[in-house]
Scaffold this motif. Structure first.
Motif, PDB file in Angstrom:
ATOM      1  N   ARG A  94      -2.136  29.792 -14.857  1.00  0.00           N
ATOM      2  CA  ARG A  94      -1.678  28.604 -14.124  1.00  0.00           C
ATOM      3  C   ARG A  94      -2.454  28.492 -12.831  1.00  0.00           C
ATOM      4  N   TYR A 135      12.988  25.878 -10.910  1.00  0.00           N
ATOM      5  CA  TYR A 135      12.015  26.337 -11.892  1.00  0.00           C
ATOM      6  C   TYR A 135      11.894  27.882 -11.976  1.00  0.00           C
ATOM      7  N   ASP A 185       9.449  22.108 -18.646  1.00  0.00           N
ATOM      8  CA  ASP A 185      10.253  22.537 -17.490  1.00  0.00           C
ATOM      9  C   ASP A 185      11.097  21.337 -17.061  1.00  0.00           C
ATOM     10  N   ALA A 227       3.602  24.789 -19.312  1.00  0.00           N
ATOM     11  CA  ALA A 227       4.987  24.469 -18.938  1.00  0.00           C
ATOM     12  C   ALA A 227       5.043  23.273 -17.976  1.00  0.00           C
ATOM     13  N   ARG A 270       1.824  30.010 -22.565  1.00  0.00           N
ATOM     14  CA  ARG A 270       2.621  28.786 -22.553  1.00  0.00           C
ATOM     15  C   ARG A 270       2.059  27.810 -21.533  1.00  0.00           C
ATOM     16  N   HIS A 303       0.435  28.629  -7.534  1.00  0.00           N
ATOM     17  CA  HIS A 303       1.596  29.429  -7.947  1.00  0.00           C
ATOM     18  C   HIS A 303       1.498  30.896  -7.539  1.00  0.00           C
TER      19      HIS A 303
HETATM   20  N1  GLU Z   1       6.254  23.479 -14.258  1.00  0.00           N
HETATM   21  C1  GLU Z   1       5.353  24.340 -13.544  1.00  0.00           C
HETATM   22  C2  GLU Z   1       4.136  23.524 -13.163  1.00  0.00           C
HETATM   23  O1  GLU Z   1       3.873  22.539 -13.818  1.00  0.00           O
HETATM   24  C3  GLU Z   1       4.959  25.502 -14.416  1.00  0.00           C
HETATM   25  C4  GLU Z   1       4.243  26.578 -13.715  1.00  0.00           C
HETATM   26  C5  GLU Z   1       4.060  27.769 -14.616  1.00  0.00           C
HETATM   27  O2  GLU Z   1       3.176  27.721 -15.459  1.00  0.00           O
HETATM   28  O3  GLU Z   1       4.784  28.730 -14.506  1.00  0.00           O
HETATM   29  O4  GLU Z   1       3.476  23.816 -12.187  1.00  0.00           O
END
Ligand code: GLU
Length: 452
Positions: free
Chosen positions: A203, A185, A43, A9, A7, A207
């Protein structure tokens, strides 16, 4: 590997830039290479900052890059799932209410820092009695909710970074639900990944800490299921080493499109920068997918130079077959029997797609020819062969002109090019001449449409 589900997001709180497009592409190409599914998931639980306009704009930008999701979701429409997940955590005593104001928390952090302690939340709220909580509620305070982390090290095998581990004792219990009841989130993302059977989370490395927290959430919410595999990629930095934030407007996908860069040039640069593969032009995402391997992404920061888009756009255009661009040419009114041969002749000479219009004018409209040496041009015009012309006509004609005038090389070709195209350089005249045709050639060489 069984078919992966990935995904992308994004938070629809702005336009996506090249760094976000890179995450989207990594996920999309990963799915494409493994016959998997690519989910677009907005998100958008931050109602104040998210907007439907930005979500729509992100879909446009992805479509421009050639990315069509297999499914699209909005977290704002899935709140019941997150409520259920929160209830599950509450009943397992992993979610607890806290009543500190931001100012109180800030004060506590400063005190911890002054004493040389890490600024980790001290879990004071876990010691509140029922009476304390009622008192806060009576004061009008609403709780925010924190996830009680298990102390200990969380480990995973990162598909890019290799074995990774985070000591959760060094982390504050993360806030999952705000005072107004809205979700941050962290929890919705895990609840959705479980619900959507996401197999791989690809990602940015910003993160990594979230991953430790989220692995604990997976374990708490779906203890029997294996969590997804994680790949944390390096982040793009500018030529001067600075990070690219969402506000770097000039690197938004929309502005790169408006500047006339080719989508496939943007996609190739975003994907291949910071990997062990050479940056090269491609005709399609399918072609890019052929050599894509997430393990080729480097662990070092990826230095991104937007100037590379110039060269890549030029090279991408040169790769396109007529079929690749037929519709785009038609949108510029470049149609009819000359469109295809013109494209083949001129595609290697374009800085931007729209530059094809200049060459279309050369073969299909009037131009202001530059006649440097009228006497020579007149003599050459008299030697123009009869039509029909093909790609051999130019060589035959200029051989005759050479014999008649004794000119060769630049002295022979350059005045002819200037008169026929009004440009110093460009596509092969052998290809252009039959498209310009005898009538226009005569008039450009002599200023008249027939020889007296
Ligand atoms: N909304 C988050 C971002 O843009 C998503 C991070 C993820 O992929 O979990 O960083």
């Amino acid at each position: 590997m069984t078919s992966p589900i990935v995904r992308f997001a994004p938070s629809p709180t702005g336009r996506i830039h090249i760094g976000n497009a890179r995450v989207a592409l990594f996920n999309y190409l990963f799915a494409a290479t493994h016959h998997g599914r690519f989910i677009l998931r907005f998100d958008d639980t931050d109602f104040a900052r998210s907007s439907e306009e930005f979500a729509a704009a992100i879909e446009v930008d992805l479509a421009w890059l050639g990315i069509t999701p297999d499914a699209t979701f909005r977290q704002s429409q899935r709140v019941a799932l997150y409520e259920a997940a929160a209830a599950k955590l509450r009943s397992a005593e992993r979610l607890y209410p806290c009543y500190e104001t931001p100012e109180e928390l800030e004060k506590r952090r400063k005190m911890q820092q002054a004493r040389g302690l890490p600024p980790v939340y001290d879990r004071a709220a876990l010691r509140l009695t029922e009476a304390d909580r009622s008192r806060f509620e009576a004061e009008g305070r609403r709780p925010h909710w924190r996830f009680r982390l298990d102390p200990g090290v969380v480990e995973w095998n990162d598909l890019i970074r290799g074995p990774a581990h985070i000591d959760c004792a060094a982390l504050s219990d993360p806030v999952l639900i705000r005072e107004d009841g809205s979700f941050l989130y962290t929890l919705p993302s895990v609840a959705d990944d479980i619900d959507m059977s996401v197999t791989h989370v690809i990602r940015g490395e910003d993160h990594v800490t979230n991953t430790a927290v989220q692995l604990q959430l997976y374990a708490a919410l779906a203890p029997q299921a294996a969590p997804p595999l994680f790949a944390h990629h390096n982040l793009l930095i500018g030529a001067g080493g600075e990070g690219l934030s969402k506000r770097t407007g000039s690197l938004s996908i929309a502005s790169l499109r408006e500047e006339g860069y080719e989508a496939m040039a943007v996609a190739a640069l975003a994907t291949l920068t910071g990997s062990s593969d050479n940056v090269h032009a491609v005709r399609s995402l399918a072609e890019l997918a052929q050599s894509f391997d997430i393990a080729h992404v480097s662990r070092n920061p990826a230095r991104f130079d937007p100037d590379d888009l110039e060269t890549l756009t030029h090279r991408t255009l040169a790769l396109f077959d007529f079929e690749d661009v037929r519709d785009r040419l038609a949108a510029l009114d470049v149609v009819g029997h000359k469109a295809e041969p013109l494209w083949r002749a001129a595609r290697g000479n374009l800085a931007r797609f729209d530059d094809i219009l200049e060459w279309w004018r050369v073969v299909e409209a009037e131009i202001e020819p530059t006649r440097e040496d009228p006497a020579f041009l007149k003599e050459a015009a008299e030697l123009l062969p009869a039509e029909p012309w093909d790609e051999a006509s130019w060589a035959a004609w200029t051989a005759d002109v050479k014999t008649a005038t004794g000119r060769k090389g630049k002295a022979l070709f350059h005045p002819l090019r200037l008169a026929l195209t009004a440009k110093e350089s460009g596509p092969e005249l052998a290809a252009l001449l039959p498209l310009i045709g005898r009538f226009r050639a005569l008039s450009r060489l002599t200023g008249e449409s027939r020889i007296a």
